[in-house]
Every structure is written in C-alpha cells, then in structure tokens.
Design a protein around this motif. Sequence first.
Motif, PDB file in Angstrom:
ATOM      1  N   ARG A  76       0.844  -1.202   0.000  1.00 52.99           N
ATOM      2  CA  ARG A  76       0.000   0.000   0.000  1.00 52.99           C
ATOM      3  C   ARG A  76       0.884   1.260   0.000  1.00 52.99           C
ATOM      4  N   GLY A  77       0.538   2.195  -0.870  1.00 50.40           N
ATOM      5  CA  GLY A  77       1.309   3.427  -0.961  1.00 50.40           C
ATOM      6  C   GLY A  77       2.426   3.375  -1.983  1.00 50.40           C
ATOM      7  N   THR A  78       2.646   2.202  -2.586  1.00 49.31           N
ATOM      8  CA  THR A  78       3.656   2.049  -3.626  1.00 49.31           C
ATOM      9  C   THR A  78       2.965   1.997  -4.982  1.00 49.31           C
ATOM     10  N   ALA A  79       3.479   2.738  -5.962  1.00 51.98           N
ATOM     11  CA  ALA A  79       2.920   2.683  -7.309  1.00 51.98           C
ATOM     12  C   ALA A  79       3.244   1.318  -7.918  1.00 51.98           C
ATOM     13  N   LEU A  80       2.231   0.633  -8.427  1.00 51.24           N
ATOM     14  CA  LEU A  80       2.391  -0.737  -8.915  1.00 51.24           C
ATOM     15  C   LEU A  80       2.027  -0.837 -10.384  1.00 51.24           C
ATOM     16  N   TYR A  81       2.897  -1.513 -11.138  1.00 45.04           N
ATOM     17  CA  TYR A  81       2.609  -1.869 -12.527  1.00 45.04           C
ATOM     18  C   TYR A  81       2.746  -3.384 -12.621  1.00 45.04           C
ATOM     19  N   ILE A  82       1.670  -4.072 -13.004  1.00 46.43           N
ATOM     20  CA  ILE A  82       1.651  -5.530 -13.003  1.00 46.43           C
ATOM     21  C   ILE A  82       1.123  -6.004 -14.353  1.00 46.43           C
ATOM     22  N   SER A  83       1.909  -6.829 -15.043  1.00 47.06           N
ATOM     23  CA  SER A  83       1.512  -7.278 -16.368  1.00 47.06           C
ATOM     24  C   SER A  83       1.662  -8.785 -16.497  1.00 47.06           C
ATOM     25  N   ALA A  84       0.895  -9.358 -17.404  1.00 45.51           N
ATOM     26  CA  ALA A  84       0.997 -10.775 -17.732  1.00 45.51           C
ATOM     27  C   ALA A  84       0.266 -11.046 -19.032  1.00 45.51           C
ATOM     28  N   GLY A  85       0.777 -11.993 -19.804  1.00 49.59           N
ATOM     29  CA  GLY A  85       0.094 -12.449 -20.994  1.00 49.59           C
ATOM     30  C   GLY A  85      -0.799 -13.635 -20.658  1.00 49.59           C
ATOM     31  N   ASN A  86      -1.490 -14.122 -21.672  1.00 49.54           N
ATOM     32  CA  ASN A  86      -2.387 -15.260 -21.448  1.00 49.54           C
ATOM     33  C   ASN A  86      -1.883 -16.550 -22.073  1.00 49.54           C
ATOM     34  N   GLY A  87      -0.708 -16.504 -22.701  1.00 51.60           N
ATOM     35  CA  GLY A  87      -0.137 -17.691 -23.321  1.00 51.60           C
ATOM     36  C   GLY A  87      -0.541 -17.884 -24.764  1.00 51.60           C
ATOM     37  N   ALA A  88      -1.544 -17.160 -25.231  1.00 49.36           N
ATOM     38  CA  ALA A  88      -1.946 -17.240 -26.630  1.00 49.36           C
ATOM     39  C   ALA A  88      -1.007 -16.392 -27.488  1.00 49.36           C
TER      40      ALA A  88
ATOM     41  N   GLY B  35       6.969 -21.046 -23.954  1.00 51.83           N
ATOM     42  CA  GLY B  35       6.607 -19.721 -23.474  1.00 51.83           C
ATOM     43  C   GLY B  35       5.116 -19.534 -23.305  1.00 51.83           C
ATOM     44  N   GLY B  36       4.335 -20.183 -24.159  1.00 52.78           N
ATOM     45  CA  GLY B  36       2.887 -20.084 -24.025  1.00 52.78           C
ATOM     46  C   GLY B  36       2.383 -20.767 -22.771  1.00 52.78           C
ATOM     47  N   THR B  37       2.921 -21.954 -22.497  1.00 56.33           N
ATOM     48  CA  THR B  37       2.519 -22.679 -21.285  1.00 56.33           C
ATOM     49  C   THR B  37       2.920 -21.917 -20.030  1.00 56.33           C
ATOM     50  N   MET B  38       4.164 -21.423 -20.012  1.00 58.07           N
ATOM     51  CA  MET B  38       4.633 -20.682 -18.840  1.00 58.07           C
ATOM     52  C   MET B  38       3.776 -19.454 -18.585  1.00 58.07           C
ATOM     53  N   GLU B  39       3.448 -18.734 -19.657  1.00 59.02           N
ATOM     54  CA  GLU B  39       2.706 -17.482 -19.457  1.00 59.02           C
ATOM     55  C   GLU B  39       1.269 -17.742 -19.023  1.00 59.02           C
TER      56      GLU B  39
END
Length: 324
Positions: free
Chosen positions: A230-242, A268-272
Amino acid sequence: MHRLPRCLIVLIAAFTVLLPAPATAEPGGSAIVEVRPLGGRQFEVVVYSAAMNRAFPVWVSHPGGPAPALYLLNAVDGGETGGPWTNRTDVAQFFADKPVNVIQPIGGRASYYSDWVADDPALGRNRWSTFLTAELPPLLENHFGMTGRNAIAGTSMSATSALNLAIEAPHLYQAVGSYSGCPRTSDPLARAYVHSQLGFFGANAGNMWGASDNPAWAAHDPILNADRLRGTALYISAGNGAAGIHDTLTDPSIGGDVGRLADRMAVGGTMESIVRACTASLTDRLAALGIPAHVVHRDGTHAWPYWQDDLHDSWPVFAAALGV
C-alpha cells in the motif's frame, strides 16, 4: 562479518585511480571496486558485497546529475547466460534521454534475489536482499549523486523478487514493476513451481526458504503480504499464453524461424498461462484490499519482446512516482 579477501584488497587499491570520485565503503566492508566508462552515460560498476563475499558487475545508465534510480532485475539466469536486459532489449536507448539512473546488477541466477537460509552447493551464498536494499543503494547514491528515490522492476522470476524487496524494505522503493511473474510461493503448487525453477540450475529451494513449513515461504509470498505494498505505485503485467503481436514469423525476435516460433508457443505459451493465473491472484488480492495498481492483461507468451514493451509502458507510472 566476512573479511575482505586479499586479492580484492589489491584490486581496490589498483582501481582507485580509475574512479571519477573516491568510493566510500559502507559498514561491513561493501565497496565500489571499479567504475569503467562504457561510453555516453553508461558505466560498468564492480561492487563488492560483504554479505556474499563476492564482487558483482552492475550496469548503470547515469544522466549526469542528481536523479532518482530504477533498478532492473534480470530473469532466472541472472543475466549471466541467456543475456541481461541490456542485451535483450533497447533499455540503453530508451533511457538515453530520461532523467533517471538505470541500474542492472548481473548475477543472482535462480536466487529469487533473496537472502537464503543456508549456503547452496550449486549457487554458494545468496544474500541478495541485503545487497540490493542495504549495500548497493548507498554506494551508488554516494558515488553518482542520486536522490534517494527508487523504483524496481523484474521479469519472470525477478518479478516476484521486485515485489518482495518492496515488501521487505518499506519506503525504499516508490514504485514496483512486475512483468510476467508468478507472485505465489507458499501453497504446495507454488512451492513445486519454485523448486522446479531452482532445480533446473542444480539448486535446492530448501536452502533458500527452508522446509515447506518454514515461515520464510509465507514471508516471501507477495499475495499474503500484499497489504504492505500500500502506498507504492504498482505496474503488473501478464500475458495469457496465446499468440500475441511478437509471436509471429515476421517478428524480429523470431526471424522467420519456424522452430523458434513453435518452441516459444509450446514453452513460453505454457509458462505465461501459468503466470496469468498467478498474477490474477495478486491483482484480485490488491483489489480486495483497495490498493490501486496499473494492471495489463494481454495476449502473448513468456518472452523478452513483451517485457521490453512492459518497460516502455510502465515508465510513466515510475516517472510519476519518482517525481520526474
């Protein structure tokens, strides 16, 4: 306290004349050993960690005056084999005109950039949390005249590390970027995933956070400790494997290689797809706690071209938090 090796004492003495300004050792013996200009605003800084009794190269892009810092952590190989951010992305060019120090340590393969409970036969002594939060920042701030405001970002393994470091060191980082990370460590499936990642490098995750009932596993689970973000600017990303925009034969990272594309989609698709489920657990937890985050869900696999995109996309979030 570790004693400074004799060979390193000789190195420090020999390289002192090369430093633009005298380097000051921090309590415990950590010190800048060498600063090697690479041209323009880029430097290779060799830093001795007393906590690990080893020296590590650190790539620094310095704007030439007082500025905040963005720490970039490498993926599971620590940048030692597959290549660091500087080889895999346009990080040097992208930040060439931006008022921020960009700092990339080389090393820490399969370490989760954590302080381990025991030395590991394959990896040796890992005290990366101590190095990154207590040893390295004051040395670089003193040498380059930084402002003390910091952001940190990581990808894959080190995305979890970036979150954990912000949790462990409150107020050190004003912003955190998590690119394609799996921020779950304490449940049985998550522990199995961590063990498999470290096992690929011959390391034992039991030396990192102990047996399955050791509280260190829960202490390093960003989902369980999300309230401390809380109080920290957060950028969070992820793909869907497709397949995404970089998963094509015409993408420069594929270069028309059918085998390379097939491997990326299979591995890479499975991991993501696994990463996407982990990331959703974190973002759902943050939403339940009322903690804002800039969340990016996209098509795509577990691959560096997407992390370069993430770095570009997250810079406005970091810049606002850093005040530049």
